[in-house]
Design a protein around this motif. Structure first.
Motif, PDB file in Angstrom:
ATOM      1  N   TYR A  42       9.325   9.336  31.707  1.00 22.65           N
ATOM      2  CA  TYR A  42       7.966   8.831  31.478  1.00 22.65           C
ATOM      3  C   TYR A  42       6.991   9.483  32.456  1.00 22.65           C
ATOM      4  O   TYR A  42       7.378  10.088  33.465  1.00 22.65           O
ATOM      5  CB  TYR A  42       7.926   7.309  31.640  1.00 22.65           C
ATOM      6  CG  TYR A  42       8.104   6.851  33.075  1.00 22.65           C
ATOM      7  CD1 TYR A  42       7.018   6.635  33.911  1.00 22.65           C
ATOM      8  CD2 TYR A  42       9.382   6.654  33.612  1.00 22.65           C
ATOM      9  CE1 TYR A  42       7.180   6.236  35.228  1.00 22.65           C
ATOM     10  CE2 TYR A  42       9.561   6.253  34.914  1.00 22.65           C
ATOM     11  CZ  TYR A  42       8.454   6.036  35.718  1.00 22.65           C
ATOM     12  OH  TYR A  42       8.630   5.652  37.027  1.00 22.65           O
ATOM     13  N   GLU A  45      -0.149   7.425  32.541  1.00 20.05           N
ATOM     14  CA  GLU A  45      -1.419   7.846  31.947  1.00 20.05           C
ATOM     15  C   GLU A  45      -2.533   7.082  32.662  1.00 20.05           C
ATOM     16  O   GLU A  45      -2.597   5.853  32.603  1.00 20.05           O
ATOM     17  CB  GLU A  45      -1.427   7.524  30.448  1.00 20.05           C
ATOM     18  CG  GLU A  45      -2.634   8.065  29.718  1.00 20.05           C
ATOM     19  CD  GLU A  45      -2.550   7.782  28.231  1.00 20.05           C
ATOM     20  OE1 GLU A  45      -2.610   8.735  27.434  1.00 20.05           O
ATOM     21  OE2 GLU A  45      -2.402   6.592  27.870  1.00 20.05           O
ATOM     22  N   ARG A  46      -3.421   7.797  33.337  1.00 23.33           N
ATOM     23  CA  ARG A  46      -4.441   7.165  34.164  1.00 23.33           C
ATOM     24  C   ARG A  46      -5.848   7.502  33.674  1.00 23.33           C
ATOM     25  O   ARG A  46      -6.082   8.570  33.108  1.00 23.33           O
ATOM     26  CB  ARG A  46      -4.318   7.624  35.620  1.00 23.33           C
ATOM     27  CG  ARG A  46      -2.921   7.541  36.203  1.00 23.33           C
ATOM     28  CD  ARG A  46      -2.906   8.041  37.639  1.00 23.33           C
ATOM     29  NE  ARG A  46      -1.559   8.087  38.195  1.00 23.33           N
ATOM     30  CZ  ARG A  46      -0.800   9.171  38.222  1.00 23.33           C
ATOM     31  NH1 ARG A  46      -1.271  10.320  37.729  1.00 23.33           N
ATOM     32  NH2 ARG A  46       0.405   9.127  38.744  1.00 23.33           N
ATOM     33  N   THR A  47      -6.769   6.574  33.927  1.00 26.84           N
ATOM     34  CA  THR A  47      -8.179   6.860  33.693  1.00 26.84           C
ATOM     35  C   THR A  47      -8.728   7.591  34.911  1.00 26.84           C
ATOM     36  O   THR A  47      -8.073   7.665  35.961  1.00 26.84           O
ATOM     37  CB  THR A  47      -8.966   5.560  33.478  1.00 26.84           C
ATOM     38  OG1 THR A  47      -8.934   4.800  34.706  1.00 26.84           O
ATOM     39  CG2 THR A  47      -8.365   4.730  32.355  1.00 26.84           C
ATOM     40  N   LYS A  84       4.923   7.405  27.911  1.00 26.86           N
ATOM     41  CA  LYS A  84       3.807   7.328  28.855  1.00 26.86           C
ATOM     42  C   LYS A  84       3.543   5.855  29.176  1.00 26.86           C
ATOM     43  O   LYS A  84       3.607   4.983  28.298  1.00 26.86           O
ATOM     44  CB  LYS A  84       2.553   7.984  28.290  1.00 26.86           C
ATOM     45  CG  LYS A  84       2.098   7.479  26.936  1.00 26.86           C
ATOM     46  CD  LYS A  84       0.883   8.271  26.462  1.00 26.86           C
ATOM     47  CE  LYS A  84       0.430   7.843  25.068  1.00 26.86           C
ATOM     48  NZ  LYS A  84      -0.756   8.633  24.615  1.00 26.86           N
ATOM     49  N   ALA A  86       1.116   2.891  31.142  1.00 30.95           N
ATOM     50  CA  ALA A  86      -0.259   2.605  31.553  1.00 30.95           C
ATOM     51  C   ALA A  86      -0.334   1.171  32.048  1.00 30.95           C
ATOM     52  O   ALA A  86       0.406   0.301  31.581  1.00 30.95           O
ATOM     53  CB  ALA A  86      -1.218   2.827  30.388  1.00 30.95           C
ATOM     54  N   MET A 154       5.242   9.416  23.830  1.00 26.37           N
ATOM     55  CA  MET A 154       4.340  10.514  24.139  1.00 26.37           C
ATOM     56  C   MET A 154       3.978  11.301  22.877  1.00 26.37           C
ATOM     57  O   MET A 154       2.839  11.759  22.726  1.00 26.37           O
ATOM     58  CB  MET A 154       4.981  11.439  25.171  1.00 26.37           C
ATOM     59  CG  MET A 154       4.126  12.646  25.548  1.00 26.37           C
ATOM     60  SD  MET A 154       2.538  12.176  26.323  1.00 26.37           S
ATOM     61  CE  MET A 154       3.113  11.684  27.944  1.00 26.37           C
ATOM     62  N   SER A 157       1.900   8.471  20.492  1.00 28.04           N
ATOM     63  CA  SER A 157       1.184   7.362  21.154  1.00 28.04           C
ATOM     64  C   SER A 157       1.527   5.990  20.579  1.00 28.04           C
ATOM     65  O   SER A 157       0.793   5.015  20.805  1.00 28.04           O
ATOM     66  CB  SER A 157      -0.330   7.578  21.103  1.00 28.04           C
ATOM     67  OG  SER A 157      -0.696   8.732  21.828  1.00 28.04           O
TER      68      SER A 157
END
Length: 204
Positions: A42, A45-47, A84, A86, A154, A157
């Protein structure tokens, strides 16, 4: 009358216990977790805001630890992971006012017969009659703390795992409570689909 006294004492005791170091969380998980998953690699996933946040990185490390404990592995840089991950979190507070009964001593000082000596009514609460119950008011700030974690494929999504942790308490330090909320999020992973659970963890 004794039943009334016992009920009042129990109410006060409940308030005292509620002030302990127990983190209580309500956890709701939805998932479409496959029976077998050969590749558990994995990546987070970041902002943009999360990339710049030291607080976020601390909470991400907590999630990373739980995932690794479950047999997942973070994909090395330059490789393509299968999943991914989050996470997001929040905290807000509100003022709370509670009214509760308290048993009080209506005769604070009393001297009995000489051969009995001095004693207070707590030795014999029904000597003069029923106890007196007063209403007391407690005011405090209550915090609502939330954590949301998702795992998705991934390739397309598609979400495979989504859990929401809601915890309320008087501790306004999200950093001190978050380790227990993260542990609650992954308890019995992946958990029962769509079934709310109440989890209690004692703070170290």
């Amino acid at each position: 009358m004794k039943a009334l006294l016992s009920a009042c004492i129990l109410a006060v005791s409940t308030l005292v216990v509620g002030c302990g170091t127990i983190i209580r969380s309500d956890v709701t998980t939805f998932h479409e977790w496959p029976d077998t998953l050969a590749d558990k690699s994995y990546v987070f996933e970041r902002t943009k805001e999360q990339n710049d946040s030291l607080e976020y990185k601390n909470y991400e490390n907590l999630v990373r630890h739980e995932l690794n404990q479950l047999g997942f592995s973070e994909a090395p840089s330059g490789t393509k992971p299968a999943l991914k991950a989050a996470l997001s979190y929040s905290i807000n507070g509100r003022d709370v006012r509670e009214v509760y009964p308290v048993v009080v001593n209506p005769y604070p000082y009393w001297y009995g017969p000489a051969w009995r000596g001095y004693y207070g009514p707590f030795y014999d609460p029904f000597w003069f009659g029923p106890p007196v119950v007063e209403q007391r008011v407690s005011q405090y700030h209550l915090f609502n703390r939330q954590l949301r974690v998702t795992l998705a494929r991934m390739s397309d999504s598609k979400k495979l795992f989504e859990t929401t942790v809601v915890s309320e308490g008087t501790n306004g330090s999200l950093a001190s409570v978050m380790p227990y909320m993260v542990r609650s999020a992954f308890t019995e992973f992946p958990g029962k689909n769509g079934v709310p659970r109440h989890i209690e963890l004692k703070m170290d």
